[in-house]
Design an enzyme around this catalytic site. Sequence first.
Site, PDB file in Angstrom:
ATOM      1  N   LEU A   1       0.835  -1.205   0.000  1.00 55.29           N
ATOM      2  CA  LEU A   1       0.000   0.000   0.000  1.00 55.29           C
ATOM      3  C   LEU A   1       0.867   1.252   0.000  1.00 55.29           C
ATOM      4  O   LEU A   1       0.513   2.272  -0.563  1.00 55.29           O
ATOM      5  CB  LEU A   1      -0.916  -0.015   1.228  1.00 55.29           C
ATOM      6  CG  LEU A   1      -1.971  -1.135   1.248  1.00 55.29           C
ATOM      7  CD1 LEU A   1      -2.609  -1.239   2.619  1.00 55.29           C
ATOM      8  CD2 LEU A   1      -3.029  -0.853   0.194  1.00 55.29           C
ATOM      9  N   GLY A   2       1.993   1.131   0.658  1.00 58.83           N
ATOM     10  CA  GLY A   2       2.906   2.265   0.690  1.00 58.83           C
ATOM     11  C   GLY A   2       4.077   1.931   1.579  1.00 58.83           C
ATOM     12  O   GLY A   2       4.044   0.960   2.336  1.00 58.83           O
TER      13      GLY A   2
ATOM     14  N   ALA B   1      10.810   5.095   4.918  1.00 59.33           N
ATOM     15  CA  ALA B   1      12.240   4.802   4.822  1.00 59.33           C
ATOM     16  C   ALA B   1      12.537   3.378   5.284  1.00 59.33           C
ATOM     17  O   ALA B   1      13.315   2.665   4.664  1.00 59.33           O
ATOM     18  CB  ALA B   1      13.014   5.813   5.643  1.00 59.33           C
ATOM     19  N   PHE B   2      11.903   2.938   6.393  1.00 60.17           N
ATOM     20  CA  PHE B   2      12.211   1.612   6.929  1.00 60.17           C
ATOM     21  C   PHE B   2      10.980   0.733   7.123  1.00 60.17           C
ATOM     22  O   PHE B   2      11.097  -0.435   7.410  1.00 60.17           O
ATOM     23  CB  PHE B   2      12.970   1.739   8.260  1.00 60.17           C
ATOM     24  CG  PHE B   2      14.267   2.442   8.087  1.00 60.17           C
ATOM     25  CD1 PHE B   2      15.335   1.795   7.485  1.00 60.17           C
ATOM     26  CD2 PHE B   2      14.423   3.761   8.485  1.00 60.17           C
ATOM     27  CE1 PHE B   2      16.535   2.453   7.307  1.00 60.17           C
ATOM     28  CE2 PHE B   2      15.619   4.416   8.307  1.00 60.17           C
ATOM     29  CZ  PHE B   2      16.687   3.763   7.705  1.00 60.17           C
TER      30      PHE B   2
ATOM     31  N   ARG C   1       6.932  -0.617   5.896  1.00 62.17           N
ATOM     32  CA  ARG C   1       6.141  -0.920   4.705  1.00 62.17           C
ATOM     33  C   ARG C   1       4.754  -1.346   5.172  1.00 62.17           C
ATOM     34  O   ARG C   1       4.618  -1.996   6.212  1.00 62.17           O
ATOM     35  CB  ARG C   1       6.823  -2.068   3.970  1.00 62.17           C
ATOM     36  CG  ARG C   1       6.044  -2.562   2.753  1.00 62.17           C
ATOM     37  CD  ARG C   1       6.753  -3.717   2.098  1.00 62.17           C
ATOM     38  NE  ARG C   1       7.988  -3.300   1.463  1.00 62.17           N
ATOM     39  CZ  ARG C   1       9.092  -4.048   1.411  1.00 62.17           C
ATOM     40  NH1 ARG C   1       9.107  -5.222   1.991  1.00 62.17           N
ATOM     41  NH2 ARG C   1      10.167  -3.620   0.798  1.00 62.17           N
TER      42      ARG C   1
ATOM     43  N   LYS D   1       1.617  -4.061   8.810  1.00 59.72           N
ATOM     44  CA  LYS D   1       2.779  -3.176   8.942  1.00 59.72           C
ATOM     45  C   LYS D   1       3.992  -4.032   9.251  1.00 59.72           C
ATOM     46  O   LYS D   1       3.918  -4.945  10.084  1.00 59.72           O
ATOM     47  CB  LYS D   1       2.562  -2.180  10.083  1.00 59.72           C
ATOM     48  CG  LYS D   1       1.601  -1.071   9.737  1.00 59.72           C
ATOM     49  CD  LYS D   1       1.617  -0.011  10.832  1.00 59.72           C
ATOM     50  CE  LYS D   1       1.203   1.336  10.260  1.00 59.72           C
ATOM     51  NZ  LYS D   1       1.543   2.443  11.136  1.00 59.72           N
TER      52      LYS D   1
ATOM     53  N   ASP E   1       1.419  14.165  15.512  1.00 53.06           N
ATOM     54  CA  ASP E   1       1.501  14.418  14.063  1.00 53.06           C
ATOM     55  C   ASP E   1       0.117  14.287  13.438  1.00 53.06           C
ATOM     56  O   ASP E   1      -0.054  13.607  12.416  1.00 53.06           O
ATOM     57  CB  ASP E   1       2.496  13.446  13.407  1.00 53.06           C
ATOM     58  CG  ASP E   1       2.920  13.928  12.023  1.00 53.06           C
ATOM     59  OD1 ASP E   1       2.602  15.084  11.666  1.00 53.06           O
ATOM     60  OD2 ASP E   1       3.563  13.146  11.302  1.00 53.06           O
TER      61      ASP E   1
HETATM   62  O1  ACK Z   1      -1.382   7.660   2.266  1.00 55.32           O
HETATM   63  P1  ACK Z   1      -1.609   6.268   1.792  1.00 55.32           P
HETATM   64  O2  ACK Z   1      -2.361   6.012   0.602  1.00 55.32           O
HETATM   65  O3  ACK Z   1      -2.195   5.461   2.986  1.00 55.32           O
HETATM   66  O4  ACK Z   1      -0.180   5.627   1.852  1.00 55.32           O
HETATM   67  C1  ACK Z   1       0.138   5.274   3.139  1.00 55.32           C
HETATM   68  C2  ACK Z   1       0.983   4.039   3.202  1.00 55.32           C
HETATM   69  O5  ACK Z   1       0.145   2.991   3.535  1.00 55.32           O
HETATM   70  C3  ACK Z   1       2.126   4.170   4.174  1.00 55.32           C
HETATM   71  O6  ACK Z   1       1.640   4.433   5.437  1.00 55.32           O
HETATM   72  C4  ACK Z   1      -1.180   3.429   3.598  1.00 55.32           C
HETATM   73  N1  ACK Z   1      -1.755   2.838   4.753  1.00 55.32           N
HETATM   74  C5  ACK Z   1      -1.255   2.802   5.976  1.00 55.32           C
HETATM   75  N2  ACK Z   1      -2.095   2.149   6.807  1.00 55.32           N
HETATM   76  C6  ACK Z   1      -3.131   1.782   6.039  1.00 55.32           C
HETATM   77  C7  ACK Z   1      -4.326   1.091   6.310  1.00 55.32           C
HETATM   78  N3  ACK Z   1      -4.599   0.680   7.549  1.00 55.32           N
HETATM   79  N4  ACK Z   1      -5.192   0.900   5.321  1.00 55.32           N
HETATM   80  C8  ACK Z   1      -4.915   1.368   4.084  1.00 55.32           C
HETATM   81  N5  ACK Z   1      -3.804   2.002   3.753  1.00 55.32           N
HETATM   82  C9  ACK Z   1      -2.921   2.200   4.735  1.00 55.32           C
HETATM   83  C10 ACK Z   1      -1.187   4.871   3.742  1.00 55.32           C
END
Ligand code: ACK
Length: 692
Positions: A386-387, A390-391, A393, A407, A519
Amino acid sequence: MLLQQLLLLLVLSVCLATARRTTNSSQELSKDAEVAANNATQVNEEQDEAEADEPEPADSKKFAPRFKNPKRMSPLHTRPSGSTLTLGCQAQGNPEPTISWYRNGTRNNLQRAFGSFKRVRWQLTMEDLVPEDTDLYTCEVCNELGCISYDTKVMVSDRVNHKPILLEGPANLTLVINSSGRMNCKYLSDLTSKKNWIFVPCKSINECTNNRSVIAEDVTILEFKNVTPSDEGWYTCLETNSLGSTKSRAYLRVVHSLQVLEANLGSMVRDNAMIAIFVTVIVFSIILCIIFVTYAVRKMKHEKLLKQRIETVHQWTKKVIIYKSASGGDSGGSMDTMIMPVVRIEKQRTTVLQSGNEPAPFNEYEFPLDSNWELPRGQLILGATLGEGAFGRVVMAEVNNSIVAVKMVKEGHTDDDIASLVREMEVMKIIGRHINIINLLGCCSQSGPLYVIVEYAPHGNLKDFLYKNRPLSKEQLDNSAQPLNPPQHIITEKDLIKFAHQIARGMEYLASRRCIHRDLAARNVLVSDDFVLKIADFGLARDIQSTEYYRKNTNGRLPIKWMAPESLQEKFYDSQSDVWSYGILLWEIMTFGAQPYPAIMSAEELYSYLISGQRMEKPTKCSMNIYILMRQCWHFDASARPPFTEIVEYMDKLLQAKEDYLDVDVANLETPPSTSDEEDDASDAEQSRYLY
Ligand code: ACK
């Protein structure tokens, strides 16, 4: 008359004496013949006895001893082992002589190595002769008038008590008609033996007659001269002694010419070659089989051994220890803040059992097992990323038919990144569930990398969601051409206020759990199904002491723009500094994801801007009520900012009172005037606080 009688008596006695002498001499002759006949055999004891008992000469004149039959005495006796030998020295003398026996000139100690001597008057007998009896034996016969002696050499040798033993048998022979050849036959036989060559005529080696004939006797070599086909057949060499017979045979083949012989030889060679090839193939196959079986057995044994052998492997792992202290506040915050779990990572040497060749799975970190949250790793199916930062995912995944977000740390992480993820997970556990926060669902911490499983928000972060769905401008609406990225959802002001309301409720909950977000921004709020907003990353430990924290984040945004002045100036955070951030987030909502303070580029610049009392203007399509709330949140004095509880109440009322009005499309909202003056703004805000 008397004279006549005397003469008659004289004639009669002469006749008698002559007759006796004739008888004696004929007896001696026959005895000599017997001795000659039995030269190599045993002496006739009875006869000797008889001779011994013979009366001595009638005259009683004394005379020295003399041998009675010196001619019958032999100086040499050769005997085989096991036989019996009697030596005799019959003598006469007057007075009667005595006899003594010596061995090898030694007068005393007449002894044998095995067995004994038997003495009977003039005779010395040795039974069961052995080679050790070989010696010189002397008899000495003495009386008062003198002694006589006689030396006899006795030789005893071993012999082969066996039927003839074949030394060299006849060999098969092929001869051309009229040519010559020979067959040899040698036996070893100690006993007297007889050799016969027996011939059985044959047409070929398998076609023989029943005729048998002895064709030669006592010849070692059987010569063939000018052979004819009638000479073809089996030749048996038979040797017989008293212990049995031994035979050996060979075939004589008589051929017409050498070509036949060669042809036969050729076919024989061919046959032999075939046999040789056949035998070679069989032998080769057997060897191959043996090699294969040996290899298979050894391999099986080896594999079994490997399976059985359990190797102990020592390795260094890092033990993750979590301390959930009972007292104390968060560093950099007040005593009202949540007690943050402390995560320590200690290196330790562990021993694992490894079977066979397979290396034991190596886990760099050993996490404590929390059975309340642990999920079987096998149930998790990881999907698309999803994204990533730095360390860290975030990966989409499936657990029991539900979509989740997982995570994890990336390759090249440090122990601090692991500790940070563990701490985030532990904070989520402590905080508990709320609809407006991203909730922890579970984790996979054993036998592999740490996976923190959280709720999945399908619409991504709020900032991008708002930006993508911002309403079209008047020009865009007037323009008949279709815009490049039209909004997917129509978002009303009521929706925006509902978003703000949900975030306020989520923050109210976090504040009640004494959690400071540090934040809060639209980028850290995720949009879930049915537009339920969920605050994310509230468990993240932020290194607020580091100067890096005030630099641009991975998206190029400056987190400082969401920071309250006291956080900027003193790095101080509490729920009230989160309220400041909430005001900025509200502004982001009302501007559909615009960039705050677009002209400000540094923390110093921002602080000067804020301390001078300046604030962002009211967004164009924002109602005054909301702007007033924003300005409340942006009070320089933190205590003057409304707490989240109040914000929630305000929102509740706002939503209830203006429900119908708020359903109006935000594009048609009246834009109230904005101010840059903190004071004016504050007084306005005071007046209009809680105005609906
Ligand atoms: O901003 P985004 O599209 O939404 O990209 C970030 C990325 O992962 C790194 O944090 C996405 N993300 C984080 N937690 C979740 C979640 N619980 N469900 C969907 N996307 C997530 C986040």
